[in-house]
Every structure is written in C-alpha cells, then in structure tokens.
Design an enzyme around this catalytic site. Sequence first.
Site, PDB file in Angstrom:
ATOM      1  CD  GLU A 250      -0.342   5.311  -3.900  1.00 42.56           C
ATOM      2  OE1 GLU A 250       0.181   5.564  -2.799  1.00 42.56           O
ATOM      3  OE2 GLU A 250      -1.090   4.347  -4.085  1.00 42.56           O
TER       4      GLU A 250
ATOM      5  CG  ASP B 124      -1.909   1.041   1.358  1.00 44.26           C
ATOM      6  OD1 ASP B 124      -2.301   1.564   0.307  1.00 44.26           O
ATOM      7  OD2 ASP B 124      -2.323   1.358   2.491  1.00 44.26           O
TER       8      ASP B 124
ATOM      9  CG  ASP C 128      -8.196   4.306   0.462  1.00 48.92           C
ATOM     10  OD1 ASP C 128      -8.011   3.066   0.488  1.00 48.92           O
ATOM     11  OD2 ASP C 128      -7.460   5.109   1.057  1.00 48.92           O
TER      12      ASP C 128
HETATM   13  O1  MIG Z   1      -3.689   5.978   4.756  1.00 51.50           O
HETATM   14  O2  MIG Z   1      -3.439   0.731   5.782  1.00 51.50           O
HETATM   15  O3  MIG Z   1      -5.907   1.993   0.559  1.00 51.50           O
HETATM   16  O4  MIG Z   1      -6.840  -0.195   1.995  1.00 51.50           O
HETATM   17  O5  MIG Z   1      -6.741  -0.027   4.783  1.00 51.50           O
HETATM   18  C1  MIG Z   1      -4.520   4.874   4.567  1.00 51.50           C
HETATM   19  C2  MIG Z   1      -4.593   1.487   5.988  1.00 51.50           C
HETATM   20  C3  MIG Z   1      -3.650   3.671   4.397  1.00 51.50           C
HETATM   21  C4  MIG Z   1      -4.917   2.880   2.509  1.00 51.50           C
HETATM   22  C5  MIG Z   1      -5.382   1.665   1.799  1.00 51.50           C
HETATM   23  C6  MIG Z   1      -6.385   0.950   2.649  1.00 51.50           C
HETATM   24  C7  MIG Z   1      -5.772   0.586   3.973  1.00 51.50           C
HETATM   25  C8  MIG Z   1      -5.253   1.847   4.678  1.00 51.50           C
HETATM   26  N1  MIG Z   1      -4.330   2.550   3.793  1.00 51.50           N
END
Ligand code: MIG
Length: 792
Positions: A406, A403, A477
Amino acid sequence: MFGKIKSFVKEDNKIKIQFQNKTLIVEIINSGIVNFFVPLFRVERASKAVESFVNQKCYFQVTKEDEGVVITTEKLKVKIFENFKVDIYDNYGNVLCEDYRGDRCSFIRRHGNLDVLALEGHKVVKDSKYKVMVLKKMEGNTFFYGLGEQTGHLNKKGYHYKMWNTDDPSPHVECDECLYKTIPFFIALKNKQAFGIFFDNTFETHFDMGKENADYFSFSAVDGNLDYYFIYGPSVKEVVGGYTKITGTTPLPQMWTLGYQQSRFSYTPESRLLEIADNFRKKDIPCDVIHLDIDYMDGYRVFTWDKDKFPDPKETLSGLKERGFKVVAIIDPAVKKDKGYKIYDEGIKNNFFAIDKDGIPHVDKVWPGDALYPDFANEKVRKWWGENQKDIIDNGVAGIWNDMNEPASFNGPLPDDIYFYNDGIISDHREFHNVYGHYMAKATYDGIKEYTKKRPFVITRACYAGTQKYSTVWTGDNQSIWEHLRMSLPMLMNLGLSGMSFCGADVGGFSFDCTSELLSRWVQVGAFTPLFRNHSRDYTRDQEPWAFGQLTEDINRKYIKLRYRLIPYLYDLMWEGESTGLAVIRPLLLSYQQDENTYEINDQFLCGENILVAPIVEQGRNVRMVYLPKGDSWIDYWTNETFEGGQYIIKKAPLDICPIYIKSGSIIPNYPSQNYVGEKEIKELILNIYPSSTNKESSYVHYQDDGESFEYRTGKYNLYKFRLQNENDVVSLKINYEYGYEKMYESFRIRINNVKVLEVMVDDKKADFIEVDNGIEFLISSKNKKCFIKIK
Ligand code: MIG
C-alpha cells in the site's frame, strides 16, 4: 476561480482554453472520450495509469457560442463556460452530465448537545482540505458503480469513499471508507444511459456519490492536477471499454492460473507443502497452484529461502512441477535492514530506497523488523527489482504474490515527507503512495516477462487504475464470516467494472475460523471467480477442502471439478477481455441495462455472458429467490428446466447446490476432467449446447492457443466460431475456423441439451448419436462444418 474565458485555440486533438486565471486543456481522445486537464500542481499530465494509446483521429468542431466554447464530436457536445463549468450532451441534445452551479450544502450531523456539525462526508465544508474538486449535478435516479473494491453494495449512490491504499487489520465492514486499492473511476447510469468518469489523480482522492447532498456528486483530491476523463456509453459495456482503452486491459494469462489455488499463511516446512500436494492428488481434487506465504523466507528477507525449512527449493519445486503443481511465492516490498544481506546492500549502495527530507533512507517496521522501502518510482529500481525475480524463478517459482504494498508498515502509513524519485521528479509520499503497489506490480511483471518470456502471473494487494495490465488482485484480509462472503460479490463485480478482470477473494476467508457450511458455500462462488484461491491465516483452523469432513470435501471436489470443466470458457473470457476490457464476473446490469430490475442485484452475478450464478451467502439457507433478467430464457444447470426471463423464481438449494442458470442459446466449451491444467492434451473439446426455444440465433467463439507464451500476439491461435439456430424443428450448428496454431482439436463432442432428437446430419451425412440425460451427444471431427439436428 477560473474567471472568464479569454481565448481558445485548437491544436491537433487538443483545445487549449485560456481563462482569466487558469488554462484548461481539453483533449478529444475519441468521439466519446474527452479529457479535461488543468495543471494545478504539475505542468505535465504524466499519468501513472495511462501509458500509451493511440488517439483515434476523429473529426470534431470547436465554436464559440454565447458565453462558452462548444466542442462537437460525432457523439458528444461539450459546452465549456466561465469558471470552467462544463455541460455534456449526446448528439441528440440530451443532457448527459452537467456541472453543479450552486454552493455546496451538506447534510446535518448533530451531536447530543445540539451542536450542528456541518460535514461533507467527514470534513467541515468551509475549510475543505481539497485543492481539487469537481461537482456534478445529480438528477433523477442515478446509479453508481465501479470505484474498485470498495466495500458495501453494488450501487455506490449515497456513499462517500476515500482512495488511499490502506491496510487496516480490523474486519472489513460495509461502511469502510477505503481498502487496499485506488481506482478513481466510476460509472453513472441514469435513464438507462451510462457514462463514466476517470479522475486520474494519485493523491488521496474522495468520491461523494450524493451523500453530502442529493443534488450533486463530487470527486476531489487533496492535491495534484485536475485531470479527468468523461467516457460516454451509452452502454455500460462501452464505458468499461472506453476506460480500459485508456488504462489498459488485463492480458490473457497462462491457462493454469485459472486452476484451483491453495494457500495458507504458511505452508512450511517443506514436508507440509508436500503433504498438501499429496492430499490433492490422493483425494482426487484438482489443484494447480500452492502458495508460499512469508515463512518460506529466511527471517522475512525478500528473495531468500529459509534453508532449514526448504533445504533444496529447486529440487522440491521441480518435483512438484512434475506432478502438475505450480508454486506461487509471496514477495513483500520492505527490505530488511541488515548489512551483509545482498538486497539491502545493493539497495543502499545504489540509493534505491525511499528517503526522508534529509536524504536518509526511511526505516520502518514490518515483518523483517527494521526495513526499507524500495523506491519503485525510479525506473532503475524497478529494473533491479525485476532482475531479482530471476533467482526465485530459477528455483521453480511460477508466479509472484505482492503483499503489503500500500505500502503498509506496522506503524501505519509512511509519513507524508518521505520522498520518491518518480522518474526524475521528486515526489512526496502523498503523491506516490497510491501508485506504490502499481509500480511494484509493474516491476515484478516486467522482470518475470523479461526472464521467462511467458505471460507473467502476479497477484497484488495494492494497486492503482491501470494495474490490470500487470497483475491480478485479491481483496485482501477478509474473514471467515458470512458477511464477507456476501460482500465479496459486489466487491468483485465492481472491481470487474473497474478494469480489474482477474480478481478474487480468499475463499473460505482469511482471518477467523471457517465452518464447514461457509467453506461449502464459498467454494461455490470461488469456482466462478477468475482468481480461485482458498487462503487462511496462521493460527486459524485448517481450511483445506478436506479439513471439515467428508461432506464438505465432496462439495469442494464437486465445484472444483466443475471449475476445471469450465476452464476453456473462462479462458475464452480472458482472451476476449484483453480486447474488450470486460471482466469475467459481471453484475447483471452489464448485459441487461434495459432491465432496471438488475440494477441493484448484489447477490447474483454473471460469469461472462452465458452463466448466471445465484449463490447462497447466508448460513442455514437452503432456498432463495433468483431474478432471471428479461430478454432471454434461462436453463437451470442442475435440472435443465427452462424459465422465461423477467421473473423472480424460488430455487431450492441444499448445501451441495449452488443455483446456476445457463442462458438459452448458449454454447459452452468444456474440458474433460483433469487433475491440473495441461495434465492431458485436449484433443476433444466438449460443447455443451442449450438451444434457444425462441428461434433466436446465437453464436460463440472459442479460442485456443499454447496456453502460456506470447505467440498468440503474432497470430498463433485458433478460433472456432459456432453459430446456432433453432428453426422449424431443426437445430443447426455451423462452424467456421481460423487457424494459426498447429495443435488443433481433433474432434468435438457435441452435447445438445433439452431436445428429443429424430436425426442428426453432419455435413449432409446421417450420424449416430446417443441419448443422455435430457439430451443427446454425438461426436464430430473438427473438420466438419455443419450439423443439422432434427428434433421432435
Ligand atoms: O500482515 O503474509 O493480506 O494474505 O497471508 C499480514 C502474511 C501480511 C497479509 C496478506 C495475507 C498474508 C499475510 N499478509
């Protein structure tokens, strides 16, 4: 700009064309794929998306005609003129794609004070920030598809998109310019003919699909090389095949990854995780995977465990494994700045973090507080990151979820002047940003593969073209709102057309509170998407299948069970996809390109070739219109009623019914009920057969292997090839086998739908059958080769 053509020379499969001011290298990848490369920024092509593919040796000719150089392959004629204008024709002389010759001229954007702001998409035309730009003529009615997971609708015509991997917490809307992924590839469909363009540039790129001016479409970049591929169809399937030939296909995953997955930000402590697992089994809802989100870590330090919440992860996870649960854990890129923390110390010692212009590791704010970004551009860093998967996998984690890559930070994107090693060529953030997630996923994939020798399961949020070789993706999200269920369909269909076969959206929606009706409808879609994961964020209401009472729970169970029956079908699709590049979730136009009615269908999709799904994506709706494409007839999965294709029908769809249609002539493999993949050894495969009433012959190939290793690549698999015919009141099923894997099915349970049967002959002997709803069933041994079913 380029000037006149001075000379050209042919070298192997390349033609080097010298213009007055610049050099163009045209590479003939094969008779239908041509690359155009102008080294504006770097001399080498050094693609991040394209690794190794063998150029097909193909015959082509280069001649000089009039003012231009003409390259002729078996399929294409490519004419290159001064100032590097290029026109491409098929070998019948039809224009496929021509460069636009005129000046750019934008639509008008006005302000109340009558000032005219001439804009292209969003920037003033005359001082364009683009260093690279290509304009192509747009004539007639062109439809555009692809471009990854961009929001909005299936057809991208008339919109402007940016590719700059972005984590913006505000709700996704149809006019978003960009989300988490960069896939600079699109398909154009005009006069039933398709071609694709893959613009291989990792900088911020822009795609204007005729928004600025309906006379042209364009692709551009703020920097980097001019490097693009023209990929001829004429079928959309061939374009996708060509694109994935260049950038790679999604490899066959382990079979359990196609099971149902339950996630939450976050299932902690351990007791909650176990409670969730217990509930699935207690409530008879199949489930294979439970996810651990960031709170399992010690202070968000990646590759650690919070020992208060998970005192003995190895023990806990092995207990879960015995009950068929695989645990997927999240790993973010940013490493907490914390002396004494192993990952940080190692990273600092080895200069593994991205640096600023003074060579000092860049520190930003993310979940762990001050944190640094591993420089995945460096092969050594990728190797180190890969090795770090070992501990977490030793603890029993079965897949890794990447995650925030980017890369994101709480301060927005990193500054431009952060530097990455980029395999020896120092690159700034502008160049590396869009491939950061790609390389993180690659490092993760390679590490898991090296360590487990099994097919790795990686999920990533950010990616670039080609990431499909390493990872699955989800659409980030979303929110628990109907609009996001609706929008997930074109997003997933376009991801699929962009090579990302293994994809999904958070079922039920991530942010905001889901409702019982929304979850009921969402699980009906999720059941057909390869990545089938219910996920929700912290502080939102519970969203598990049972969180909304009995009715919703029953609907969840019904569709999750349907999913488990279809696992062999989905697995076949993944196997096929490894060679064809075709995705599981497909827009109707992919298979029905001759039927223009399919070109803009946003709210129906095909799951493979055989199953058409027309979900309800609007609150309160319990009836909808369904378009059944021309050329086939379709059987209502619930009622077995047959409909001719080429018509719109009205389907009643109360809350527990998702309209599903099976193409007539289909043979659909089913598994018996299981709580999780691999719970039972499948010795009997169910074949759900829908004979065609129109005397059409059809066929289906079912694939079988061990479901986890790479041994299929050396031939350890079985193929069961079925051929179905319906002629003169006899339905015949013929079977051919190819054996390579020792565990074969013992039998097939054949279910023939929609027939009244007089007699069944199996390998020339009369066989028993039983009548079931709308059809019959009988059992044959997997050694049998043919069945004849005499119908009334
Ligand atoms: O700033 O890890 O898209 O699926 O649950 C949020 C916490 C960070 C974004 C992800 C989401 C995940 C969440 N993350």
